[in-house]
Design an enzyme around this catalytic site. Sequence first.
Site, PDB file in Angstrom:
ATOM      1  N   GLU A   1      -8.069  -6.941   5.344  1.00  0.00           N
ATOM      2  CA  GLU A   1      -7.427  -8.143   4.564  1.00  0.00           C
ATOM      3  C   GLU A   1      -6.627  -8.997   5.873  1.00  0.00           C
ATOM      4  OE1 GLU A   1      -5.227  -6.003   1.706  1.00  0.00           O
ATOM      5  OE2 GLU A   1      -7.065  -5.193   1.065  1.00  0.00           O
TER       6      GLU A   1
ATOM      7  N   TYR B   1       0.863  -1.121   0.083  1.00  0.00           N
ATOM      8  CA  TYR B   1       0.007   0.036   0.127  1.00  0.00           C
ATOM      9  C   TYR B   1       0.874   1.133   0.013  1.00  0.00           C
ATOM     10  CZ  TYR B   1      -4.507  -2.339   0.456  1.00  0.00           C
ATOM     11  OH  TYR B   1      -5.609  -3.288   0.219  1.00  0.00           O
TER      12      TYR B   1
END
Length: 404
Positions: free
Chosen positions: A140, A98
Amino acid sequence: MKLSPASEAIVKATAAVVAANAETITRTFYPDMFAAHPELMRVFNKANQAVGEQPKALAASVVAYAVNLIDPDAPDFTPVMQRIAHKHVSLGIRAQEYTIVGHHLMKAVGTVLGEAVTPEVAAAWDEVYWLFGCALIAEEAKLYALGGTDPDAPWRQYRVVERFEESDDIFSLVLAPVEGETPRHATGQYVAIAVNLPDGSRQPRQYTISSGPRGDALRVTIKRVKGVNGAPDGQVSNWLGDNAQPGTILELSQPCGDLVLEDSDDPIVLISAGIGITPVAAILEDLSRRQPNRTVRLFHADHSHDTHTFYPSLRRQVLSMADARAQNWYEEGAEQAPTLHPARSGLMDLSDVELPENPIVFMCGPLPFMYAARKQLLARGVNPERIRYEVFGPDMWAQNPDNG
């Protein structure tokens, strides 16, 4: 999670401009990121990149999330976020990636919008991104933990134990782990299969688990993707079609997906087209075994009876249930099709079919097909909150299903 007051004011003032340029931003972002980090091409679907679906999906998701932050009347973004998290987990995406995505996404914002991106504007949109990113990372992490998966080693080896040719272009693989037990999965979920292609690249693709929970193996059903209008044939589906035989070792993700059969006695309507029959087949198999008295209506559209995957098993399951009925539509040869109930010609038309009262609806198929089916269901008075769907590839519908 909320934006800071200063960032909220800036995002409200600039949201329209960012939304208008979102697709251009994401089209700039992906090539730049892949040039700096070519290893990420191993987790992104190159076909979706080539036809532009992935940039559109990312642009729509980021804009929808930002609107959710600044508009108290915006639809709840949580279901969309959860769906994205399932897709990411199936691809083995890790938290540290990310940071890479955030860097190149904000760089693309600056490239496209130029001097309009002041330090304050950049900081506000960076805050939007990290609120989004942190929500996904948390979701997640939970999914990895529930699946017993190490995010740094998300792929597990399976052996092909059986193969069945369903039609000229569709085949099923029965897969069992090389080591350990078959993971539990919810009916309707999918796995990703990652293959190393002849050109040296590695590509993952997601395939529905087309059997109900069985404990000893998973079945996936795959259609060879044929290129149309100059597009190339599907790399992974055709590689699997040519090479996946009993004994072949493949790498699979943990089961993922939020379109699952929940414990309920409510009537169910199953709507599918083409290879979209795969989650429907799993759901009907499970229902026929565990809830044979549940009310089920099965509506399927296909090119012809010969291309109707799983027809014999679906027919047996419908006949075994107390209140299950099926209706099929074929573009060719409907009059001669040897079906339980006379098939109809042409495209699916739900305007006059018998629907149970207040059903739960599951849909899977091409987006235009699902747009049309949803509109017909709404016209029949079906509650939109009870219409659920599965999309193969980037979800271009989740942010605004009424676009169809």
